[in-house]
Design an enzyme around this catalytic site. Structure first.
Site, PDB file in Angstrom:
ATOM      1  N   VAL A  30       0.832  -1.204   0.000  1.00  0.00           N
ATOM      2  CA  VAL A  30       0.000   0.000   0.000  1.00  0.00           C
ATOM      3  C   VAL A  30       0.865   1.252   0.000  1.00  0.00           C
ATOM      4  O   VAL A  30       0.631   2.191  -0.758  1.00  0.00           O
ATOM      5  CB  VAL A  30      -0.946   0.003   1.224  1.00  0.00           C
ATOM      6  CG1 VAL A  30      -1.604   1.369   1.398  1.00  0.00           C
ATOM      7  CG2 VAL A  30      -2.021  -1.065   1.059  1.00  0.00           C
ATOM      8  N   HIS A  86      24.264  27.615   9.860  1.00  0.00           N
ATOM      9  CA  HIS A  86      23.408  28.805   9.748  1.00  0.00           C
ATOM     10  C   HIS A  86      23.420  29.307   8.300  1.00  0.00           C
ATOM     11  O   HIS A  86      24.474  29.322   7.665  1.00  0.00           O
ATOM     12  CB  HIS A  86      23.938  29.908  10.665  1.00  0.00           C
ATOM     13  CG  HIS A  86      23.192  31.204  10.536  1.00  0.00           C
ATOM     14  ND1 HIS A  86      21.941  31.393  11.082  1.00  0.00           N
ATOM     15  CD2 HIS A  86      23.508  32.362   9.889  1.00  0.00           C
ATOM     16  CE1 HIS A  86      21.532  32.623  10.794  1.00  0.00           C
ATOM     17  NE2 HIS A  86      22.468  33.237  10.075  1.00  0.00           N
TER      18      HIS A  86
END
Length: 469
Positions: free
Chosen positions: A46, A446
């Protein structure tokens, strides 16, 4: 056994080639077993064929369409944005084909024999596999049942041309103008949100007082707000009564606080949950113990009450998650090989690919308090993160749940862009026994969404940098 049916011998036989079964088969083969896997449908189950993967392809396409139409804030203005839904479906099918073909290649590469057909237990060491033309028996030392689940059906909403389960909802040939979704769980919310992104008028009927009620209300409320922004209507405490089906659409009759109401749509999606596939495979022939709602009882090594037969995935207790099934598949295969592996669900994440995404792992604040654990709940907003702002995705937050006495990370919840990817770091932190200080002292690049994890850890320690304490 049919006359002339000479049994084929194998060490381990796996029933079902979904994310639980195929992973179990590969791991068992890697551990020296001669493995046979039986699948009645398409390899990948599935999840790969009509679940996790195609739904995410549809969701991603919906985001692209929505962004193309609504990026004025970033200076991007597109006129006459059009949608070719047949190409969306072609893209989705291409993704599925690549993955299912890849899984079949992995099975063959690990020398797993793939057999197509329906499996039926004859006894604790014999299985019969049948297709339309033949029947073949297999004898085995160990078996792993990984047959998955199917959508639940409401008696008053029998599946038909315009009353669809999740498979039907994923395979529409044309974009509907309007749909009604019965069930505001993760499947209903994901697919309802995907169609809302394409511009379909969506009405979600949820029987409880909140959609996505497995998550904290402050998380699900963000999703509800975004759905409304897309033009969807979310109706809670709604009891679906019946449906009037026409050639060109449906009328769904429902009730809210005793008041009868109705809504017209092109289709109705019934997404109220799934039931385990444990019927009509001869489990009673072997004496396998089945609990409530058709789930198979297993121990910490996924072993049933029959010592050489294991069960994993949606057919055993716990949430119907593909990654849970894969994890259990590895445990079962290793147990068969004599390893001391056992299941431990503390670090298992739950993710909803809603808008924004939701993810949770370990303890929630409420569950920790219920169990009497003295905690610190540390929250950091996406709006204080540079990367989130540059993506124009500032809705959301991360919450870290740490044990007060030593800062041990015992849980985390994320609502926001990239939550599905970010939750893995928190799962690792729980699995390895990390503390808030460990996360805070880990240098995060960052500008990234990952910094939110570091910032939330600093909040837990009482010395946040980018928000006022």
């Amino acid at each position: 056994m049919v006359v002339g049916d000479f049994p084929i011998e194998t060490d381990t036989i796996v029933i079902g080639a979904g994310p639980g079964g195929y992973v179990a088969a590969i791991r068992a083969a890697q551990l020296g077993q001669k493995v046979t896997i039986v699948e009645r449908g398409t390899v990948g189950g599935v999840c790969l064929n009509v679940g996790c993967i195609p739904s995410k392809a549809l969701i991603s396409a919906g985001h692209r369409f929505e962004n193309a139409k609504h990026s004025e804030d970033m200076g991007v203005v597109a006129e006459n944005v059009t949608l070719d839904f047949s190409k969306v479906q072609k893209f989705k099918e291409g993704v599925v084909k690549k993955l299912t073909g890849g899984v079949e290649g992995l099975l063959k590469g690990n020398k797993v024999d793939i057999v197509k057909g329906e499996a039926f237990f004859v006894d604790a060491n014999t299985l019969r596999v049948m297709d339309d033309n033949s029947s073949q028996s297999y004898t085995f030392k160990n078996a792993i049942i990984a047959t998955g689940s199917t959508p639940l059906e409401i008696p008053a909403f029998k599946y038909s041309k315009r009353i669809l389960d999740s498979t039907g909802a994923l395979n529409l040939k044309e974009l509907p103008e309007s749909i009604v979704v019965i069930g505001g769980g993760y499947i209903g919310t994901e697919l309802g949100g995907a169609y809302a992104s394409f511009g379909t008028k969506v009405t979600i009927l949820e029987g409880t007082d909140e959609i996505l009620n497995g998550f904290e209300k402050q998380m699900s409320s963000l999703v509800k707000r975004k759905l409304k922004k897309k033009g969807a209507e979310v109706i809670t405490n709604a009891l679906a009564k019946n449906v009037e089906e026409r050639e060109d659409g449906v009328t769904v009759n429902y009730e809210v606080k005793g008041e009868a109401k109705s809504v017209d749509a092109d289709y109705v999606f019934v997404m109220i949950g799934r039931k385990p596939n444990t019927e009509e495979m001869g489990l009673e022939q072997v004496g396998i113990e089945i609990g409530e709602r058709g789930v198979i009882k297993v121990d910490k090594q996924c072993r049933t009450n029959i010592s050489n037969i294991y069960a994993i995935g949606d057919i055993v207790p716990g949430p119907p998650l593909a990654h849970k099934a894969s994890y259990e598949g590895k445990i079962a295969a290793e147990a068969i090989a004599g390893h001391a592996s056992e299941i431990d669900y503390l670090g298992i994440p739950a993710v909803v690919f809603s808008d924004p995404e939701l993810a949770s792992v370990g303890y929630t604040e409420a569950l920790a308090k219920e169990e009497g654990i003295d905690i610190v709940a540390a929250k950091f907003p996406f709006a204080a993160n540079g990367r989130a702002l540059s993506l124009n995705e500032s809705d959301g937050f991360m919450k870290l749940v740490t044990r007060k006495e030593d800062g041990l990370i015992i849980g985390a919840q994320i609502a926001g862009a990239g939550a599905s990817d970010m939750i893995a770091e928190l799962g690792l932190a729980i699995e390895t026994g990390m503390t808030a200080e460990d996360l805070a002292m880990t240098i995060h690049a960052h500008p990234t969404l990952g910094e939110i994890t570091m910032e939330a850890a600093e909040v837990a320690l009482g010395n946040p940098i980018h928000i006022i304490k």
